[in-house]
Write a protein that holds these residues in place. Structure first.
Motif, PDB file in Angstrom:
ATOM      1  N   PHE A 110       0.861  -1.184   0.000  1.00  0.00           N
ATOM      2  CA  PHE A 110       0.000   0.000   0.000  1.00  0.00           C
ATOM      3  C   PHE A 110       0.903   1.241   0.000  1.00  0.00           C
ATOM      4  N   HIS A 111       1.341   1.659  -1.163  1.00  0.00           N
ATOM      5  CA  HIS A 111       2.463   2.579  -1.269  1.00  0.00           C
ATOM      6  C   HIS A 111       2.181   3.984  -0.774  1.00  0.00           C
ATOM      7  N   GLU A 112       0.929   4.354  -0.642  1.00  0.00           N
ATOM      8  CA  GLU A 112       0.633   5.671  -0.075  1.00  0.00           C
ATOM      9  C   GLU A 112       1.215   5.804   1.334  1.00  0.00           C
ATOM     10  N   LEU A 113       1.307   4.689   2.053  1.00  0.00           N
ATOM     11  CA  LEU A 113       1.835   4.737   3.419  1.00  0.00           C
ATOM     12  C   LEU A 113       3.304   5.112   3.475  1.00  0.00           C
ATOM     13  N   ASP A 114       4.008   5.026   2.353  1.00  0.00           N
ATOM     14  CA  ASP A 114       5.425   5.376   2.329  1.00  0.00           C
ATOM     15  C   ASP A 114       5.664   6.881   2.218  1.00  0.00           C
ATOM     16  N   GLU A 115       4.628   7.648   1.923  1.00  0.00           N
ATOM     17  CA  GLU A 115       4.798   9.099   1.863  1.00  0.00           C
ATOM     18  C   GLU A 115       5.218   9.588   3.246  1.00  0.00           C
ATOM     19  N   GLN A 116       6.255  10.399   3.298  1.00  0.00           N
ATOM     20  CA  GLN A 116       6.815  10.772   4.595  1.00  0.00           C
ATOM     21  C   GLN A 116       7.221  12.237   4.620  1.00  0.00           C
ATOM     22  N   THR A 117       6.493  13.026   5.399  1.00  0.00           N
ATOM     23  CA  THR A 117       6.882  14.393   5.721  1.00  0.00           C
ATOM     24  C   THR A 117       6.576  14.618   7.193  1.00  0.00           C
ATOM     25  N   SER A 118       6.995  15.753   7.699  1.00  0.00           N
ATOM     26  CA  SER A 118       6.808  16.019   9.120  1.00  0.00           C
ATOM     27  C   SER A 118       5.340  16.188   9.506  1.00  0.00           C
ATOM     28  N   ASP A 119       4.474  16.471   8.514  1.00  0.00           N
ATOM     29  CA  ASP A 119       3.061  16.682   8.861  1.00  0.00           C
ATOM     30  C   ASP A 119       2.102  15.825   8.027  1.00  0.00           C
ATOM     31  N   ARG A 120       2.626  14.819   7.326  1.00  0.00           N
ATOM     32  CA  ARG A 120       1.761  14.006   6.448  1.00  0.00           C
ATOM     33  C   ARG A 120       0.749  13.178   7.230  1.00  0.00           C
ATOM     34  N   TRP A 121       1.129  12.705   8.420  1.00  0.00           N
ATOM     35  CA  TRP A 121       0.301  11.731   9.131  1.00  0.00           C
ATOM     36  C   TRP A 121      -0.137  12.251  10.502  1.00  0.00           C
ATOM     37  N   ALA A 122      -1.308  11.785  10.928  1.00  0.00           N
ATOM     38  CA  ALA A 122      -1.760  12.068  12.292  1.00  0.00           C
ATOM     39  C   ALA A 122      -0.776  11.448  13.283  1.00  0.00           C
ATOM     40  N   LYS A 123      -0.595  12.112  14.415  1.00  0.00           N
ATOM     41  CA  LYS A 123       0.340  11.624  15.431  1.00  0.00           C
ATOM     42  C   LYS A 123      -0.402  11.420  16.743  1.00  0.00           C
ATOM     43  N   VAL A 124      -0.172  10.273  17.372  1.00  0.00           N
ATOM     44  CA  VAL A 124      -0.836   9.953  18.633  1.00  0.00           C
ATOM     45  C   VAL A 124       0.112  10.280  19.786  1.00  0.00           C
ATOM     46  N   PRO A 125      -0.440  10.765  20.904  1.00  0.00           N
ATOM     47  CA  PRO A 125       0.414  11.128  22.042  1.00  0.00           C
ATOM     48  C   PRO A 125       1.008   9.895  22.714  1.00  0.00           C
ATOM     49  N   ILE A 126       2.240  10.050  23.216  1.00  0.00           N
ATOM     50  CA  ILE A 126       2.917   8.952  23.889  1.00  0.00           C
ATOM     51  C   ILE A 126       3.984   9.547  24.806  1.00  0.00           C
ATOM     52  N   THR A 127       4.447   8.768  25.768  1.00  0.00           N
ATOM     53  CA  THR A 127       5.524   9.190  26.651  1.00  0.00           C
ATOM     54  C   THR A 127       6.579   8.098  26.710  1.00  0.00           C
ATOM     55  N   SER A 128       7.789   8.478  27.030  1.00  0.00           N
ATOM     56  CA  SER A 128       8.863   7.504  27.203  1.00  0.00           C
ATOM     57  C   SER A 128       8.629   6.709  28.485  1.00  0.00           C
ATOM     58  N   GLY A 129       9.243   5.523  28.539  1.00  0.00           N
ATOM     59  CA  GLY A 129       9.106   4.677  29.720  1.00  0.00           C
ATOM     60  C   GLY A 129       8.236   3.466  29.451  1.00  0.00           C
ATOM     61  N   PRO A 130       7.724   2.816  30.513  1.00  0.00           N
ATOM     62  CA  PRO A 130       6.920   1.595  30.355  1.00  0.00           C
ATOM     63  C   PRO A 130       5.670   1.851  29.516  1.00  0.00           C
ATOM     64  N   PHE A 131       5.417   0.939  28.580  1.00  0.00           N
ATOM     65  CA  PHE A 131       4.241   1.063  27.720  1.00  0.00           C
ATOM     66  C   PHE A 131       3.816  -0.323  27.269  1.00  0.00           C
ATOM     67  N   THR A 132       2.495  -0.526  27.160  1.00  0.00           N
ATOM     68  CA  THR A 132       1.955  -1.803  26.693  1.00  0.00           C
ATOM     69  C   THR A 132       1.405  -1.652  25.283  1.00  0.00           C
ATOM     70  N   PHE A 133       2.068  -2.287  24.340  1.00  0.00           N
ATOM     71  CA  PHE A 133       1.584  -2.317  22.957  1.00  0.00           C
ATOM     72  C   PHE A 133       0.520  -3.405  22.821  1.00  0.00           C
ATOM     73  N   GLU A 134      -0.479  -3.127  22.006  1.00  0.00           N
ATOM     74  CA  GLU A 134      -1.546  -4.115  21.792  1.00  0.00           C
ATOM     75  C   GLU A 134      -1.786  -4.329  20.309  1.00  0.00           C
ATOM     76  N   TRP A 135      -1.758  -5.589  19.903  1.00  0.00           N
ATOM     77  CA  TRP A 135      -2.094  -6.001  18.547  1.00  0.00           C
ATOM     78  C   TRP A 135      -3.494  -6.606  18.535  1.00  0.00           C
ATOM     79  N   SER A 136      -4.226  -6.367  17.463  1.00  0.00           N
ATOM     80  CA  SER A 136      -5.477  -7.079  17.187  1.00  0.00           C
ATOM     81  C   SER A 136      -5.239  -7.970  15.978  1.00  0.00           C
ATOM     82  N   LEU A 137      -5.400  -9.262  16.155  1.00  0.00           N
ATOM     83  CA  LEU A 137      -5.170 -10.210  15.072  1.00  0.00           C
ATOM     84  C   LEU A 137      -6.506 -10.651  14.496  1.00  0.00           C
TER      85      LEU A 137
END
Length: 278
Positions: free
Chosen positions: A82-109
């Motif tokens: 899906f080559h549109e996802l390769d477009e890369q600029t500083s403002d191309r994509w929405a950004k979600v808030p996050i902090t450094s340190g412990p974090f739990t990633f979750e996958w949906s399969l």
């Protein structure tokens, strides 16, 4: 000697087993929903001009053995699909808030698969957000080994995210155990900040305002998707990839681009009908 009936039974059994194995091998899919991946935000409408990934954010599958193998630099975000996802600029994509340190990633399969490992990478502090993503931009900060086990449909991983500031990209990597493939999910994050809306991506390859985007090799198209190719507009009848418009039966000719402006200047009743495949 084996009778013809026995041969037929054995043959059918082999075919069924092969089909079952094939079905398992192609059914493994998944995406990161915590934090939400670039593809998932496309499917939810937060990111736009994303292409066909909006229909299947779980399908970012490519050869594994990353970083030695896998998609080429500049194709990592899209898994070279899906080559549109390769477009890369500083403002191309929405950004979600996050902090450094412990974090739990979750996958949906959507379909589980025997798994070798899960790796998590993050862009280095000196990365360039206005260039396509490449291997040298990333460093690994977390690994979870599954040793060939089949995971549940919801998978959680506890990791420690390195110190960063501002905009960075996290690459979540799922390497399956019984095929040579893996799944690639990039996540656009804003450290110690708020959610950031995407900018206007534009489309420099659009031939004329209002016309469908140019057909791209290796891009996945679904039934109803329209493209421009060699001066004409075509519509996909069903799922297709690498089948050239005007040459493959999957594409239906709609009109010539050169005459579209003239047609559009006529009564709106002359506009071609759009058919949707379900």
């Amino acid at each position: 000697m084996m009778s013809n009936k026995m041969k037929l039974t054995v043959g059918v059994g082999i075919v069924l087993v092969s089909l079952f194995a094939f079905a398992i091998s192609i059914s493994a899919h998944g995406y990161v929903n915590e934090p939400k991946s670039r593809a998932l935000l496309c499917a939810e409408g937060a990111n736009y001009s994303c292409g066909s990934v909006i229909y299947e954010p779980q399908s970012l599958e490519a050869p594994g053995n990353f970083p030695e193998g896998g998609p080429a630099d500049g194709r990592i975000a899209s898994a070279d699909i899906f080559h549109e996802l390769d477009e890369q600029t500083s403002d191309r994509w929405a950004k979600v808030p996050i902090t450094s340190g412990p974090f739990t990633f979750e996958w949906s399969l959507t379909a589980a698969h025997a798994t070798d490992k899960w790796d998590y990478y993050i862009t280095k502090e000196n990365w360039n957000p206005n260039e396509p993503l490449k291997r040298s931009d990333f460093e690994k900060f977390c690994t979870v080994d599954d040793n060939g086990e089949r995971p549940p449909f919801t998978v959680n991983h506890d990791c420690d995210i390195p110190e960063r500031t501002g905009y960075h990209v996290i690459l979540a990597y799922w390497e399956v155990a019984d095929t040579a493939n893996a799944f690639y999910n990039v996540i656009d994050v804003n450290f110690d900040g708020d959610y950031v809306e995407p900018g206007n991506p534009g489309d420099p390859e659009e031939p004329n305002p209002g016309e469908p985007p140019v057909w791209k090799e290796n891009q996945v198209y679904l039934g109803g998707d329209r493209v421009t190719y060699d001066g004409s507009v075509y519509e996909a009848k069903w799922w297709t990839r690498n089948e050239i418009p005007g040459e493959a039966n999957v594409w239906e000719f709609i009109r010539n681009v050169a005459t579209s402006n003239q047609e559009n200047s006529q009564s709106s009743f002359d506009s071609p009908l759009v058919f949707f495949n379900f």
